[in-house]
Design a protein around this motif. Sequence first.
Motif, PDB file in Angstrom:
ATOM      1  N   ALA B  15       0.838  -1.203   0.000  1.00 51.57           N
ATOM      2  CA  ALA B  15       0.000   0.000   0.000  1.00 51.57           C
ATOM      3  C   ALA B  15       0.869   1.248   0.000  1.00 51.57           C
ATOM      4  N   GLU B  16       1.962   1.174   0.742  1.00 47.25           N
ATOM      5  CA  GLU B  16       2.881   2.307   0.815  1.00 47.25           C
ATOM      6  C   GLU B  16       3.432   2.627  -0.575  1.00 47.25           C
ATOM      7  N   PHE B  17       3.806   1.569  -1.293  1.00 47.94           N
ATOM      8  CA  PHE B  17       4.356   1.734  -2.633  1.00 47.94           C
ATOM      9  C   PHE B  17       3.323   2.370  -3.559  1.00 47.94           C
ATOM     10  N   VAL B  18       2.088   1.888  -3.467  1.00 49.29           N
ATOM     11  CA  VAL B  18       1.021   2.436  -4.316  1.00 49.29           C
ATOM     12  C   VAL B  18       0.816   3.919  -4.018  1.00 49.29           C
ATOM     13  N   ILE B  19       0.849   4.269  -2.745  1.00 47.53           N
ATOM     14  CA  ILE B  19       0.647   5.677  -2.373  1.00 47.53           C
ATOM     15  C   ILE B  19       1.783   6.546  -2.906  1.00 47.53           C
ATOM     16  N   HIS B  20       3.009   6.043  -2.811  1.00 46.90           N
ATOM     17  CA  HIS B  20       4.124   6.825  -3.346  1.00 46.90           C
ATOM     18  C   HIS B  20       3.993   7.022  -4.856  1.00 46.90           C
ATOM     19  N   ILE B  21       3.605   5.965  -5.547  1.00 47.04           N
ATOM     20  CA  ILE B  21       3.411   6.088  -6.992  1.00 47.04           C
ATOM     21  C   ILE B  21       2.346   7.143  -7.289  1.00 47.04           C
ATOM     22  N   PHE B  22       1.247   7.078  -6.532  1.00 50.04           N
ATOM     23  CA  PHE B  22       0.180   8.056  -6.734  1.00 50.04           C
ATOM     24  C   PHE B  22       0.720   9.482  -6.573  1.00 50.04           C
ATOM     25  N   PHE B  23       1.488   9.707  -5.520  1.00 45.97           N
ATOM     26  CA  PHE B  23       1.965  11.073  -5.272  1.00 45.97           C
ATOM     27  C   PHE B  23       2.983  11.530  -6.309  1.00 45.97           C
ATOM     28  N   VAL B  24       3.825  10.604  -6.768  1.00 42.95           N
ATOM     29  CA  VAL B  24       4.767  10.989  -7.824  1.00 42.95           C
ATOM     30  C   VAL B  24       3.986  11.448  -9.049  1.00 42.95           C
ATOM     31  N   LEU B  25       2.953  10.685  -9.414  1.00 46.71           N
ATOM     32  CA  LEU B  25       2.157  11.052 -10.583  1.00 46.71           C
ATOM     33  C   LEU B  25       1.428  12.377 -10.358  1.00 46.71           C
ATOM     34  N   TYR B  26       0.827  12.506  -9.177  1.00 44.67           N
ATOM     35  CA  TYR B  26       0.051  13.717  -8.916  1.00 44.67           C
ATOM     36  C   TYR B  26       0.945  14.953  -8.889  1.00 44.67           C
ATOM     37  N   CYS B  27       2.143  14.821  -8.289  1.00 43.57           N
ATOM     38  CA  CYS B  27       3.078  15.945  -8.269  1.00 43.57           C
ATOM     39  C   CYS B  27       3.491  16.312  -9.687  1.00 43.57           C
ATOM     40  N   LEU B  28       3.670  15.304 -10.548  1.00 39.55           N
ATOM     41  CA  LEU B  28       3.991  15.585 -11.947  1.00 39.55           C
ATOM     42  C   LEU B  28       2.864  16.383 -12.594  1.00 39.55           C
ATOM     43  N   VAL B  29       1.628  15.998 -12.317  1.00 46.23           N
ATOM     44  CA  VAL B  29       0.480  16.726 -12.871  1.00 46.23           C
ATOM     45  C   VAL B  29       0.532  18.199 -12.446  1.00 46.23           C
ATOM     46  N   CYS B  30       0.948  18.444 -11.203  1.00 46.68           N
ATOM     47  CA  CYS B  30       1.019  19.823 -10.705  1.00 46.68           C
ATOM     48  C   CYS B  30       2.121  20.621 -11.387  1.00 46.68           C
ATOM     49  N   ILE B  31       3.244  19.957 -11.686  1.00 47.53           N
ATOM     50  CA  ILE B  31       4.422  20.689 -12.161  1.00 47.53           C
ATOM     51  C   ILE B  31       4.556  20.710 -13.677  1.00 47.53           C
ATOM     52  N   LEU B  32       4.132  19.619 -14.331  1.00 49.81           N
ATOM     53  CA  LEU B  32       4.405  19.511 -15.769  1.00 49.81           C
ATOM     54  C   LEU B  32       3.846  20.666 -16.614  1.00 49.81           C
ATOM     55  N   PRO B  33       2.641  21.170 -16.337  1.00 51.13           N
ATOM     56  CA  PRO B  33       2.169  22.291 -17.162  1.00 51.13           C
ATOM     57  C   PRO B  33       3.123  23.489 -17.104  1.00 51.13           C
ATOM     58  N   ILE B  34       3.677  23.738 -15.909  1.00 52.74           N
ATOM     59  CA  ILE B  34       4.614  24.854 -15.780  1.00 52.74           C
ATOM     60  C   ILE B  34       5.908  24.522 -16.525  1.00 52.74           C
ATOM     61  N   ALA B  35       6.343  23.261 -16.399  1.00 55.96           N
ATOM     62  CA  ALA B  35       7.551  22.834 -17.110  1.00 55.96           C
ATOM     63  C   ALA B  35       7.362  22.972 -18.616  1.00 55.96           C
ATOM     64  N   LEU B  36       6.155  22.637 -19.095  1.00 48.27           N
ATOM     65  CA  LEU B  36       5.888  22.733 -20.536  1.00 48.27           C
ATOM     66  C   LEU B  36       6.060  24.170 -21.024  1.00 48.27           C
ATOM     67  N   VAL B  37       5.482  25.108 -20.274  1.00 56.87           N
ATOM     68  CA  VAL B  37       5.592  26.510 -20.660  1.00 56.87           C
ATOM     69  C   VAL B  37       7.058  26.949 -20.626  1.00 56.87           C
ATOM     70  N   LEU B  38       7.789  26.483 -19.625  1.00 61.19           N
ATOM     71  CA  LEU B  38       9.217  26.808 -19.524  1.00 61.19           C
ATOM     72  C   LEU B  38       9.973  26.293 -20.743  1.00 61.19           C
ATOM     73  N   ILE B  39       9.703  25.038 -21.117  1.00 60.57           N
ATOM     74  CA  ILE B  39      10.396  24.443 -22.262  1.00 60.57           C
ATOM     75  C   ILE B  39      10.036  25.175 -23.554  1.00 60.57           C
ATOM     76  N   ILE B  40       8.735  25.497 -23.714  1.00 63.11           N
ATOM     77  CA  ILE B  40       8.328  26.208 -24.938  1.00 63.11           C
ATOM     78  C   ILE B  40       9.055  27.542 -25.048  1.00 63.11           C
ATOM     79  N   SER B  41       9.255  28.203 -23.894  1.00 62.49           N
ATOM     80  CA  SER B  41       9.872  29.529 -23.932  1.00 62.49           C
ATOM     81  C   SER B  41      11.306  29.457 -24.445  1.00 62.49           C
ATOM     82  N   PHE B  42      11.928  28.272 -24.353  1.00 57.34           N
ATOM     83  CA  PHE B  42      13.296  28.118 -24.848  1.00 57.34           C
ATOM     84  C   PHE B  42      13.336  27.431 -26.214  1.00 57.34           C
ATOM     85  N   THR B  43      12.150  27.096 -26.748  1.00 56.69           N
ATOM     86  CA  THR B  43      12.117  26.340 -28.001  1.00 56.69           C
ATOM     87  C   THR B  43      12.288  27.263 -29.197  1.00 56.69           C
ATOM     88  N   ASP B  44      13.045  26.771 -30.160  1.00 52.49           N
ATOM     89  CA  ASP B  44      13.236  27.505 -31.404  1.00 52.49           C
ATOM     90  C   ASP B  44      11.897  27.658 -32.128  1.00 52.49           C
TER      91      ASP B  44
END
Lengths: 312, 299
Positions: B15-44
Amino acid sequence: MVGRSFIREIRKNSALFALLLPAFVIVLVNNYIPMLGSFIAFKDIKYTKPGFIQNLIASPWVGFKNFEFLFKSNAAFIITRNTILYNVLFMVLGTVLAVLLAILLNEVTGKRKAKLYQNLTFIPYFISYVAVAYLVYAFLSFNYGLANHGILKVFGIAEIDWYSSKQYWPLILTIIVMWKWTGYNAVVYLAGITGINSEYFEAAQIDGASKMQQIRYITLPFLAPFIIIMNLLALGRIFYSDFGLFFQTTMNIGALYDTTLVIDTYVYNSLAVTGELGMASAAGFYQAVVGLVLVLTSNFVVKKLDRDSALF
Amino acid sequence: MAATLRPPGAISRKAEFVIHIFFVLYCLVCILPIALVLIISFTDEGSIMRNGYSFFPESLNLNAYRFVLSDTAAIFRSYSVSGIVTLSGTLFGVLLTAAYAYPLSRNDFAYRKFFAFFIAFTMLFNGGLVPWYILYVKGLVIKNTYLALILPQVVNGFYVIILRTFMQHNIPKEVVESAKLDGAGEFRIFFQIALRLAMPGLATVALFLSLSYWNDWYNALLFIDQKKMFPLQYLMYKVNASIDVLNTSSFVSNTADTVRPSESARMAMAILGIGPIIMIYPFLQRYLVKGLTVGAVKG
């Protein structure tokens, strides 16, 4: 006499009154003068004279004409429906997700990991809706967006013009709100969970209760008052929406209004875009009055349930 | 038995492992949109034209930032407008809030109920946008001024009530009374004792105020139409509508691409707006979580 004792009190506590005064004056100007000014909903405001007060006085009274226009138009129905439905949706789904997240956060073993997860899920709260609009655009832009180019194209599905397809926006707006607020709301519920006396859990473990049973029979019952009160207070605000959400992320695009226009954005558009002062002030007045009734009702109920949690 | 080594009441490893996986995914959901905008800003720009926005762009460069920052004046002005508004708004806001909350927290202040109601009522009822707008534009005539950006948020009923409650719990009556016996006047008690004892509460209010001032664009939307008075968030909003808000005539591309990097430049503008918040984020977040709990103290 009240007057005399008031004056005596001012003499006695002049310093305390002096401390109050600046904020008092600001609130008077900022909040109370506009409240008195809501009478303009019953006037046909025209700027013909130079002075500010003269114009307000000179504009003719029109009774409920502005309200008649508003409620005969389709707009009143659409904005009321959208405002209420979105708020109900956000309340129900928001509570479920925030409570779920709080329970899971509480189960994370390892303090540092728990802290890290909490910090990261809190980030969206700090992003203004202007910035959120950019994030959304990065996904939904027709020509370059990740949704069309990264996902739909790969699966051979035709691209979607998101910003002119109103049917997708209830889902899109819900995702945005959950993304932005779940981490923040979970903190409140987490504080509630950590406040539960650990002896209850220990006793339950000795009796052989599973984790699920503990959540079902200890955690949730303890959170119930929190959940009820947070939602009743939200219910009192059901006539108000987050202007930034509906204005920025939809880019205020007219083609989406059917599913995205709420009272707040309607009032703004009537004032600033189409310049219909009468409609704008009538809709604002309608919102304020119904809003007041709702908040008084919900506060009354909250007070019955738990005196300390009531607003007043 | 491995299981006995685990603390009592802890969940199973699975159960502990499942919870950690859930949080890794959820944290990615929180951060990835910002990361995407950051990457686009440096894209040719050329690779955006060919492939759309992507987490894994063909080539990166700084053109977008050079393009946006070629209107140095506008960007710099916006940062300074937002800075001035945030600093002065927060300072005045905290002082005004505390000065109003303190008498309300004093049990010996006879009219505290009236003044508490006076402020609490603003959370229940308002005159609506139109009368308020007319008052600001035609009555006070403060369009295109700092005042129009500061005044709307400077006294917030909710913060007053939070701070009053905090003061009731954290400024002992005995301290105030003994200070009075020692001959201290009310002002001195407020500035030297009350404010000091209420520091954690003040910090919370300051944090919420500064965040709301920094992220504010609504007041600018209503009251600002001169570019030199645009706060940063409002400039971001304007750029999202049209990149032409920026005067980028001095921009010269340093790559073979001759197209204006307008798609990546949008995102560069977003990063310039989000950046400061993200940078002070670790600091902010520690205090805000504490602050939410301060607010949870019931009165």
